[in-house]
Design a protein around this motif. Structure first.
Motif, PDB file in Angstrom:
ATOM      1  N   VAL A 127      27.800  24.233  72.328  1.00  0.00           N
ATOM      2  CA  VAL A 127      29.272  24.718  72.072  1.00  0.00           C
ATOM      3  C   VAL A 127      28.795  25.922  71.124  1.00  0.00           C
ATOM      4  N   SER A 128      29.183  27.598  71.140  1.00  0.00           N
ATOM      5  CA  SER A 128      28.847  28.563  70.663  1.00  0.00           C
ATOM      6  C   SER A 128      30.240  28.893  69.823  1.00  0.00           C
ATOM      7  N   GLY A 129      30.301  29.644  68.720  1.00  0.00           N
ATOM      8  CA  GLY A 129      31.665  29.942  68.192  1.00  0.00           C
ATOM      9  C   GLY A 129      30.918  31.492  67.965  1.00  0.00           C
ATOM     10  N   GLU A 130      29.779  31.923  67.570  1.00  0.00           N
ATOM     11  CA  GLU A 130      29.320  33.266  67.227  1.00  0.00           C
ATOM     12  C   GLU A 130      28.101  34.331  68.406  1.00  0.00           C
ATOM     13  N   GLU A 131      28.418  33.031  69.707  1.00  0.00           N
ATOM     14  CA  GLU A 131      27.789  34.134  70.787  1.00  0.00           C
ATOM     15  C   GLU A 131      28.058  33.820  72.378  1.00  0.00           C
ATOM     16  N   SER A 132      28.176  35.131  73.024  1.00  0.00           N
ATOM     17  CA  SER A 132      28.979  34.627  74.075  1.00  0.00           C
ATOM     18  C   SER A 132      26.845  33.947  75.391  1.00  0.00           C
ATOM     19  N   ALA A 133      27.435  33.183  76.553  1.00  0.00           N
ATOM     20  CA  ALA A 133      26.916  32.341  76.984  1.00  0.00           C
ATOM     21  C   ALA A 133      25.689  33.372  77.488  1.00  0.00           C
ATOM     22  N   VAL A 134      25.920  34.440  77.761  1.00  0.00           N
ATOM     23  CA  VAL A 134      25.056  35.874  78.014  1.00  0.00           C
ATOM     24  C   VAL A 134      23.842  35.961  77.174  1.00  0.00           C
ATOM     25  N   GLN A 135      24.279  35.709  75.890  1.00  0.00           N
ATOM     26  CA  GLN A 135      23.342  35.691  74.719  1.00  0.00           C
ATOM     27  C   GLN A 135      22.878  34.149  74.379  1.00  0.00           C
ATOM     28  N   ILE A 136      23.247  33.305  74.989  1.00  0.00           N
ATOM     29  CA  ILE A 136      22.543  31.790  74.790  1.00  0.00           C
ATOM     30  C   ILE A 136      21.678  32.161  75.724  1.00  0.00           C
ATOM     31  N   LYS A 137      21.541  32.669  76.391  1.00  0.00           N
ATOM     32  CA  LYS A 137      21.105  32.873  77.742  1.00  0.00           C
ATOM     33  C   LYS A 137      19.670  33.353  78.015  1.00  0.00           C
ATOM     34  N   MET A 138      19.616  34.742  76.997  1.00  0.00           N
ATOM     35  CA  MET A 138      18.849  35.575  76.890  1.00  0.00           C
ATOM     36  C   MET A 138      17.664  34.820  76.000  1.00  0.00           C
ATOM     37  N   ARG A 139      18.429  34.101  74.862  1.00  0.00           N
ATOM     38  CA  ARG A 139      17.466  34.075  74.567  1.00  0.00           C
ATOM     39  C   ARG A 139      17.171  32.494  74.500  1.00  0.00           C
ATOM     40  N   ALA A 140      17.634  31.379  75.412  1.00  0.00           N
ATOM     41  CA  ALA A 140      17.077  30.443  75.902  1.00  0.00           C
ATOM     42  C   ALA A 140      15.462  30.618  77.386  1.00  0.00           C
ATOM     43  N   LEU A 143      12.602  31.152  74.896  1.00  0.00           N
ATOM     44  CA  LEU A 143      12.094  30.165  74.316  1.00  0.00           C
ATOM     45  C   LEU A 143      11.407  29.393  75.815  1.00  0.00           C
ATOM     46  N   GLY A 144      11.656  29.966  76.963  1.00  0.00           N
ATOM     47  CA  GLY A 144      11.434  28.773  78.279  1.00  0.00           C
ATOM     48  C   GLY A 144      12.199  27.645  78.205  1.00  0.00           C
ATOM     49  N   VAL A 145      14.089  27.493  78.017  1.00  0.00           N
ATOM     50  CA  VAL A 145      14.362  26.704  78.119  1.00  0.00           C
ATOM     51  C   VAL A 145      15.254  26.992  79.280  1.00  0.00           C
ATOM     52  N   GLY A 146      15.424  26.036  79.624  1.00  0.00           N
ATOM     53  CA  GLY A 146      16.501  26.386  81.450  1.00  0.00           C
ATOM     54  C   GLY A 146      16.210  24.779  81.983  1.00  0.00           C
ATOM     55  N   ASN A 147      17.422  24.089  82.241  1.00  0.00           N
ATOM     56  CA  ASN A 147      17.273  23.035  82.298  1.00  0.00           C
ATOM     57  C   ASN A 147      19.017  22.636  83.127  1.00  0.00           C
ATOM     58  N   SER A 148      19.078  22.143  84.524  1.00  0.00           N
ATOM     59  CA  SER A 148      20.282  21.596  84.605  1.00  0.00           C
ATOM     60  C   SER A 148      21.353  21.025  83.876  1.00  0.00           C
ATOM     61  N   GLN A 149      20.638  19.885  83.055  1.00  0.00           N
ATOM     62  CA  GLN A 149      21.648  18.931  82.299  1.00  0.00           C
ATOM     63  C   GLN A 149      22.316  19.903  80.810  1.00  0.00           C
ATOM     64  N   LEU A 150      21.771  21.253  80.632  1.00  0.00           N
ATOM     65  CA  LEU A 150      22.165  21.795  79.558  1.00  0.00           C
ATOM     66  C   LEU A 150      23.395  22.803  80.071  1.00  0.00           C
ATOM     67  N   TYR A 151      24.877  22.169  79.436  1.00  0.00           N
ATOM     68  CA  TYR A 151      26.089  22.892  79.704  1.00  0.00           C
ATOM     69  C   TYR A 151      26.540  23.848  78.536  1.00  0.00           C
ATOM     70  N   LEU A 152      26.784  25.274  78.286  1.00  0.00           N
ATOM     71  CA  LEU A 152      26.561  25.978  77.541  1.00  0.00           C
ATOM     72  C   LEU A 152      27.950  26.411  77.178  1.00  0.00           C
ATOM     73  N   TYR A 153      28.950  26.286  76.285  1.00  0.00           N
ATOM     74  CA  TYR A 153      30.217  26.516  76.421  1.00  0.00           C
ATOM     75  C   TYR A 153      30.323  27.328  75.237  1.00  0.00           C
ATOM     76  N   PRO A 154      30.309  28.676  75.242  1.00  0.00           N
ATOM     77  CA  PRO A 154      31.552  29.601  74.128  1.00  0.00           C
ATOM     78  C   PRO A 154      32.872  29.059  73.653  1.00  0.00           C
ATOM     79  N   GLU A 155      33.319  28.677  72.407  1.00  0.00           N
ATOM     80  CA  GLU A 155      34.309  28.425  72.567  1.00  0.00           C
ATOM     81  C   GLU A 155      34.671  28.016  70.855  1.00  0.00           C
ATOM     82  N   THR A 156      35.963  28.643  70.067  1.00  0.00           N
ATOM     83  CA  THR A 156      35.537  27.948  68.514  1.00  0.00           C
ATOM     84  C   THR A 156      37.404  26.653  68.668  1.00  0.00           C
ATOM     85  N   ASP A 157      38.088  27.056  69.676  1.00  0.00           N
ATOM     86  CA  ASP A 157      38.809  25.825  69.501  1.00  0.00           C
ATOM     87  C   ASP A 157      39.030  24.091  70.191  1.00  0.00           C
TER      88      ASP A 157
END
Length: 459
Positions: A127-140, A143-157
């Protein structure tokens, strides 16, 4: 016609959480200036209900004898340095707070760990309150990170986050960062003391009731402390500080609180383009740029948790220009340096009261154990006398105010580390020389006083 009741407010210090019915320029509790922020008090009391976990089960009182205790499980990551700092691995259901300066690598570390954990078919919700899913995906991708069990959720509530946790039921939850999360029932601003306290309380309930391991990223203030109320550090199980200089590639992960392990452990990483890489032998890094024949230099074998590390202590002693001599230190406690200089002046006849002293632990590491005293004293004497120490000498020992060299713990481990790196002599307290089993490649010299140590070091 009845008058509308004015909502009650209070002023809360954003530094320590102190409450006041009126505004104060200076907080009477922590002394911070201009930190009092007005917040509305809740108008109605919430009904208290028993908290249930994601399966709908409600905790009930149990007899101590009926609780089955098994060996504490640990989940090991592919970063051995992180496993060491955590006390052997990740404890399921724990709440871990990671703090550090902006841009130091907190999000990079947790994204790498999330990728490693998700490879074992365990769900990770990031869960990221500072970056969008696209920004996290670019960094991933970098870093060579990419798996089906890793879920991204940009939310602050927090309400939406708890709903997604209930649906996904992840094994690990990463919150980046705690200062951006918002409790919808509170009227206070995002990042305020009340918000951080309530959000952390919700995350703690999620972790303990459902055995979900929660990692929290926390920002730090200018003073180096984690932003928000001090209760934040009391509520979590583990507090890790990510230290380092952005001008350097090396990072130090230090545990300052750990309910499941030692608080003295450190992990050392190197920041590269493809992420953080652990450093297996930090002693070589701290000594690789040491100049041969330089004065004001001495090597100490310091213990950080269970790991011995060889660090170069550097000292520069120059005649003072002003009336009062200066004492400037980096990586070494300034009061400890002043105490050692007083002992040298009284017990070793070094006239230091009219000398400016600049001391540094090379490599950006911070040393605070008593065993560094002897190396600090030798480096000061070396610079003052303009005499170099032998390149393959190292020093371990605590100094007393009467000039004695006092014994330190785990001396054999320190000696073995020095011998492994090619040092030929090590100066240790005389009382530590009893029943030693050390390699034949290194000579152990026991000293009783600082005067004796200086005489043998410079002969």
């Amino acid at each position: 016609m009845s008058a509308v009741a004015k909502p009650k407010t209070q002023f809360v210090c954003q530094n320590c959480g102190y409450n006041s019915p009126r505004y104060l320029g200076r907080c009477p509790n922590c002394g911070a200036w201009n930190q009092m922020v007005e917040e509305k008090l809740p108008t109605k009391n919430k009904e208290v209900h028993a908290q249930s976990n994601l399966a709908g089960q409600i905790a009930k009182p149990r007899l101590l004898t009926s609780v089955n205790v098994e060996k504490e499980p640990r989940v090991k990551t592919q970063l051995a340095e992180l496993n060491r700092v955590l006390g052997g691995g990740i404890v399921p259901g724990s709440l871990v707070l990671v703090g550090g300066d902006p841009g130091i690598g907190k999000s990079t570390l947790l994204l790498q760990v999330s990728g490693q954990l998700s490879r074992h078919q365990e769900k990770v919700l990031y869960v990221s309150g500072e970056e969008s899913a696209v920004q996290i995906k670019m960094r991933a991708d970098r870093l060579g990170v990419g798996n089906s069990q890793l879920y991204l959720y940009p939310e602050t509530d927090m309400g939406s986050i708890q709903q997604q946790v209930k649906q996904l039921q992840p094994d690990y939850l990463v919150i980046d960062s705690i200062q951006t999360m918002q409790e919808p029932d509170l009227n206070s601003a995002v990042g305020s003391v009340a918000q951080v306290r309530e959000v952390t309380a919700d995350l703690m309930r999620l972790a303990k009731q459902n055995q979900i391991t929660v990692f929290i990223v926390g920002h730090v203030t200018k003073g180096g402390a984690i932003a928000g109320p001090k209760i934040l550090e009391h509520m979590v199980d583990t507090v890790l500080y990510f230290e380092g200089d952005q001008q350097r590639t090396y990072r130090i992960l230090r545990a300052v609180k750990n309910r499941f392990g030692s608080t003295n452990e450190i992990g050392i990483f190197e920041m590269q383009m493809d992420g953080l890489h652990e450093v297996a032998n930090p002693s070589e890094i701290f000594l690789e740029e040491r100049l041969a024949g330089a004065t004001g230099s001495a090597v100490v074998v310091s213990l950080e948790g269970t790991r011995p590390i060889l660090v170069e202590i550097q000292a520069l002693i120059t005649p003072t220009v002003f009336g009062n001599a200066q004492r400037t230190t980096t990586g070494i406690d300034r009061n400890r340096a002043a105490l050692i200089m007083a002992v040298l002046e009284k017990r070793a006849n070094l006239m230091l009261q009219n000398q400016d002293a600049y001391l540094k632990a090379a490599g950006g590491v911070k040393l605070n154990e008593p065993a560094i005293d002897l190396a600090v004293a030798v480096s000061i004497a070396s610079s003052y006398r303009d005499k170099e120490t032998q390149a393959r000498d190292c020093f371990v020992g605590e100094l007393g105010l009467t000039g004695e060299v006092r014994s330190v713990n785990r001396i054999e481990q320190r000696i073995n580390e020095a011998a492994k790196l090619g040092f030929k002599r090590i100066f240790i307290p005389k009382n530590n020389t009893k029943r030693l089993q050390v390699p034949k490649t290194i000579q152990v010299i026991g000293v009783t006083t600082i005067a004796e140590a200086l005489k043998k070091a410079f002969d």
